[in-house]
Enzyme design. Structure first.
Site, PDB file in Angstrom:
ATOM      1  CG  HIS A 122      20.451   8.524  24.952  1.00 24.01           C
ATOM      2  ND1 HIS A 122      21.363   7.513  24.826  1.00 24.01           N
ATOM      3  CD2 HIS A 122      20.788   9.449  24.021  1.00 24.01           C
ATOM      4  CE1 HIS A 122      22.227   7.817  23.876  1.00 24.01           C
ATOM      5  NE2 HIS A 122      21.890   8.993  23.370  1.00 24.01           N
ATOM      6  CE  LYS A 191      -2.638  24.365   1.433  1.00 24.85           C
ATOM      7  NZ  LYS A 191      -1.872  23.788   0.355  1.00 24.85           N
TER       8      LYS A 191
END
Length: 192
Positions: A122, A191
Protein backbone atom coordinates in the site's frame (compact mmCIF):
# COMPACT_ATOMS: atom_id res chain seq x y z
CA UNK A 1 -16.97 -49.54 22.27
CA UNK A 2 -15.78 -53.09 22.05
CA UNK A 3 -13.50 -54.41 19.35
CA UNK A 4 -16.26 -56.66 17.97
CA UNK A 5 -18.78 -53.81 17.65
CA UNK A 6 -16.21 -51.61 15.97
CA UNK A 7 -15.34 -54.37 13.50
CA UNK A 8 -19.03 -54.87 12.61
CA UNK A 9 -19.59 -51.12 12.13
CA UNK A 10 -16.51 -50.80 9.93
CA UNK A 11 -17.71 -53.71 7.80
CA UNK A 12 -21.18 -52.17 7.45
CA UNK A 13 -19.82 -48.69 6.64
CA UNK A 14 -17.17 -49.84 4.15
CA UNK A 15 -19.46 -49.64 1.05
CA UNK A 16 -20.46 -46.08 2.03
CA UNK A 17 -16.81 -45.17 2.44
CA UNK A 18 -16.06 -46.54 -1.05
CA UNK A 19 -18.87 -44.42 -2.48
CA UNK A 20 -17.54 -41.38 -0.65
CA UNK A 21 -14.08 -41.98 -2.16
CA UNK A 22 -15.59 -42.05 -5.64
CA UNK A 23 -17.39 -38.79 -4.92
CA UNK A 24 -14.03 -37.22 -3.96
CA UNK A 25 -12.87 -37.88 -7.53
CA UNK A 26 -15.99 -36.16 -8.85
CA UNK A 27 -15.30 -33.22 -6.54
CA UNK A 28 -11.82 -32.83 -8.12
CA UNK A 29 -13.30 -32.97 -11.60
CA UNK A 30 -15.87 -30.35 -10.62
CA UNK A 31 -13.13 -28.11 -9.16
CA UNK A 32 -11.08 -28.47 -12.33
CA UNK A 33 -14.10 -27.64 -14.51
CA UNK A 34 -14.94 -24.57 -12.39
CA UNK A 35 -11.35 -23.27 -12.55
CA UNK A 36 -11.25 -23.96 -16.28
CA UNK A 37 -14.45 -21.98 -16.76
CA UNK A 38 -13.24 -19.09 -14.58
CA UNK A 39 -10.00 -18.85 -16.58
CA UNK A 40 -11.71 -19.15 -19.99
CA UNK A 41 -10.59 -22.68 -20.75
CA UNK A 42 -6.92 -22.15 -19.88
CA UNK A 43 -6.50 -25.18 -17.59
CA UNK A 44 -4.63 -28.13 -19.13
CA UNK A 45 -6.17 -31.58 -18.40
CA UNK A 46 -2.94 -32.63 -16.60
CA UNK A 47 -3.58 -30.09 -13.82
CA UNK A 48 -4.80 -31.59 -10.53
CA UNK A 49 -7.18 -29.25 -8.69
CA UNK A 50 -8.21 -30.48 -5.23
CA UNK A 51 -10.70 -27.63 -4.78
CA UNK A 52 -11.48 -24.51 -6.75
CA UNK A 53 -9.12 -21.65 -5.83
CA UNK A 54 -10.64 -18.41 -4.58
CA UNK A 55 -10.17 -15.97 -7.49
CA UNK A 56 -10.32 -12.17 -7.28
CA UNK A 57 -9.73 -9.25 -9.62
CA UNK A 58 -8.96 -9.38 -13.32
CA UNK A 59 -8.10 -13.12 -13.41
CA UNK A 60 -5.03 -12.53 -15.56
CA UNK A 61 -3.67 -15.95 -14.64
CA UNK A 62 -1.71 -18.35 -16.87
CA UNK A 63 -1.30 -21.96 -15.78
CA UNK A 64 1.23 -24.50 -17.05
CA UNK A 65 0.90 -28.30 -17.27
CA UNK A 66 1.17 -30.96 -14.56
CA UNK A 67 0.34 -28.60 -11.71
CA UNK A 68 -0.81 -29.84 -8.30
CA UNK A 69 -3.14 -27.29 -6.71
CA UNK A 70 -4.08 -28.03 -3.12
CA UNK A 71 -7.15 -26.73 -1.27
CA UNK A 72 -7.79 -23.18 -0.05
CA UNK A 73 -5.69 -21.29 -2.63
CA UNK A 74 -6.21 -17.54 -3.04
CA UNK A 75 -5.25 -16.00 -6.41
CA UNK A 76 -5.75 -12.28 -7.03
CA UNK A 77 -4.72 -10.00 -9.88
CA UNK A 78 -5.46 -6.29 -9.84
CA UNK A 79 -4.78 -3.38 -12.22
CA UNK A 80 -2.19 -4.59 -14.79
CA UNK A 81 -1.06 -7.46 -12.55
CA UNK A 82 -0.71 -11.03 -13.77
CA UNK A 83 0.23 -14.42 -12.37
CA UNK A 84 2.19 -16.82 -14.58
CA UNK A 85 2.67 -20.37 -13.33
CA UNK A 86 4.99 -22.74 -15.23
CA UNK A 87 4.88 -26.52 -15.60
CA UNK A 88 5.20 -29.02 -12.73
CA UNK A 89 4.49 -26.42 -10.03
CA UNK A 90 2.99 -27.37 -6.65
CA UNK A 91 0.90 -24.85 -4.69
CA UNK A 92 0.25 -26.30 -1.24
CA UNK A 93 -2.77 -25.66 0.94
CA UNK A 94 -3.59 -22.04 1.77
CA UNK A 95 -1.10 -20.36 -0.59
CA UNK A 96 -1.90 -16.71 -1.41
CA UNK A 97 -0.68 -15.06 -4.64
CA UNK A 98 -1.59 -11.38 -5.07
CA UNK A 99 -0.31 -9.47 -8.13
CA UNK A 100 -0.58 -5.78 -8.98
CA UNK A 101 2.48 -6.03 -11.25
CA UNK A 102 3.59 -9.62 -11.97
CA UNK A 103 4.25 -12.90 -10.16
CA UNK A 104 6.09 -15.59 -12.12
CA UNK A 105 6.55 -19.14 -10.82
CA UNK A 106 8.86 -20.94 -13.23
CA UNK A 107 8.83 -24.69 -13.93
CA UNK A 108 9.22 -27.05 -10.99
CA UNK A 109 8.63 -24.49 -8.21
CA UNK A 110 7.15 -25.82 -4.96
CA UNK A 111 5.35 -23.45 -2.59
CA UNK A 112 4.72 -24.69 0.98
CA UNK A 113 1.49 -24.42 2.94
CA UNK A 114 0.15 -21.00 3.90
CA UNK A 115 2.87 -19.05 2.08
CA UNK A 116 2.06 -15.56 0.81
CA UNK A 117 3.54 -13.95 -2.29
CA UNK A 118 2.49 -10.33 -2.81
CA UNK A 119 4.14 -8.07 -5.33
CA UNK A 120 2.66 -4.80 -4.00
CA UNK A 121 2.53 -2.66 -0.90
CA UNK A 122 0.00 0.00 0.00
CA UNK A 123 1.10 3.55 -0.60
CA UNK A 124 1.02 5.96 2.32
CA UNK A 125 -0.40 9.35 1.39
CA UNK A 126 -0.86 12.21 3.84
CA UNK A 127 -4.52 13.03 4.31
CA UNK A 128 -5.78 9.78 2.74
CA UNK A 129 -6.59 6.43 4.25
CA UNK A 130 -4.16 3.62 3.48
CA UNK A 131 -7.02 1.76 1.82
CA UNK A 132 -7.55 4.55 -0.72
CA UNK A 133 -3.91 5.49 -1.35
CA UNK A 134 -3.25 2.88 -4.03
CA UNK A 135 -0.50 0.32 -4.40
CA UNK A 136 3.08 0.18 -5.61
CA UNK A 137 3.77 -3.12 -7.37
CA UNK A 138 7.15 -4.65 -8.26
CA UNK A 139 7.45 -8.05 -9.98
CA UNK A 140 8.25 -11.24 -8.07
CA UNK A 141 10.12 -13.95 -9.97
CA UNK A 142 10.67 -17.42 -8.52
CA UNK A 143 13.04 -19.31 -10.79
CA UNK A 144 13.04 -22.98 -11.78
CA UNK A 145 13.00 -25.66 -9.12
CA UNK A 146 13.02 -23.27 -6.18
CA UNK A 147 11.45 -24.58 -2.98
CA UNK A 148 9.54 -22.15 -0.79
CA UNK A 149 8.93 -23.57 2.69
CA UNK A 150 5.78 -23.45 4.78
CA UNK A 151 4.51 -20.04 5.88
CA UNK A 152 7.00 -17.98 3.86
CA UNK A 153 6.18 -14.37 2.91
CA UNK A 154 7.74 -12.98 -0.30
CA UNK A 155 7.40 -9.26 -0.96
CA UNK A 156 7.48 -7.21 -4.17
CA UNK A 157 10.64 -6.72 -6.21
CA UNK A 158 12.19 -10.06 -5.18
CA UNK A 159 13.78 -12.70 -7.41
CA UNK A 160 14.43 -16.15 -5.95
CA UNK A 161 17.18 -17.87 -7.97
CA UNK A 162 17.03 -21.28 -9.61
CA UNK A 163 17.13 -24.16 -7.13
CA UNK A 164 17.09 -21.88 -4.09
CA UNK A 165 15.44 -23.01 -0.84
CA UNK A 166 13.60 -20.64 1.49
CA UNK A 167 13.15 -21.98 5.03
CA UNK A 168 9.79 -22.11 6.77
CA UNK A 169 8.29 -18.82 8.00
CA UNK A 170 10.97 -16.63 6.40
CA UNK A 171 10.14 -13.12 5.16
CA UNK A 172 11.94 -12.47 1.86
CA UNK A 173 12.56 -8.78 1.15
CA UNK A 174 15.65 -9.06 -1.10
CA UNK A 175 16.85 -11.25 -3.96
CA UNK A 176 18.10 -14.75 -3.12
CA UNK A 177 20.79 -16.20 -5.42
CA UNK A 178 20.49 -19.47 -7.33
CA UNK A 179 21.16 -22.57 -5.25
CA UNK A 180 21.20 -20.68 -1.95
CA UNK A 181 19.40 -21.59 1.27
CA UNK A 182 17.83 -18.62 3.06
CA UNK A 183 16.03 -18.43 6.41
CA UNK A 184 14.80 -15.90 8.94
CA UNK A 185 13.10 -12.52 9.27
CA UNK A 186 14.26 -10.85 7.16
CA UNK A 187 15.54 -13.79 5.14
CA UNK A 188 19.31 -14.12 4.92
CA UNK A 189 21.46 -16.65 3.11
CA UNK A 190 22.93 -19.37 5.33
CA UNK A 191 24.27 -21.56 2.51
CA UNK A 192 25.40 -19.91 -0.72
Amino acid sequence: MSYVIKKVLVTVLRPLAALSNRLDSLHRLWANARLNSALSGAVHPSVVVLSTPELHGTRQITLGKNLYLYRDLYLETQESGCIKIGNDVVLSRGVHLVAFAKIVLEDGVMIGEYSSIRDANHRITTGRSVRHSGHLGKPVIICRNAWIGRGVTILGGVTIGEGAVIGANAVVTKNIPAGAVAVGIPAHVIKP
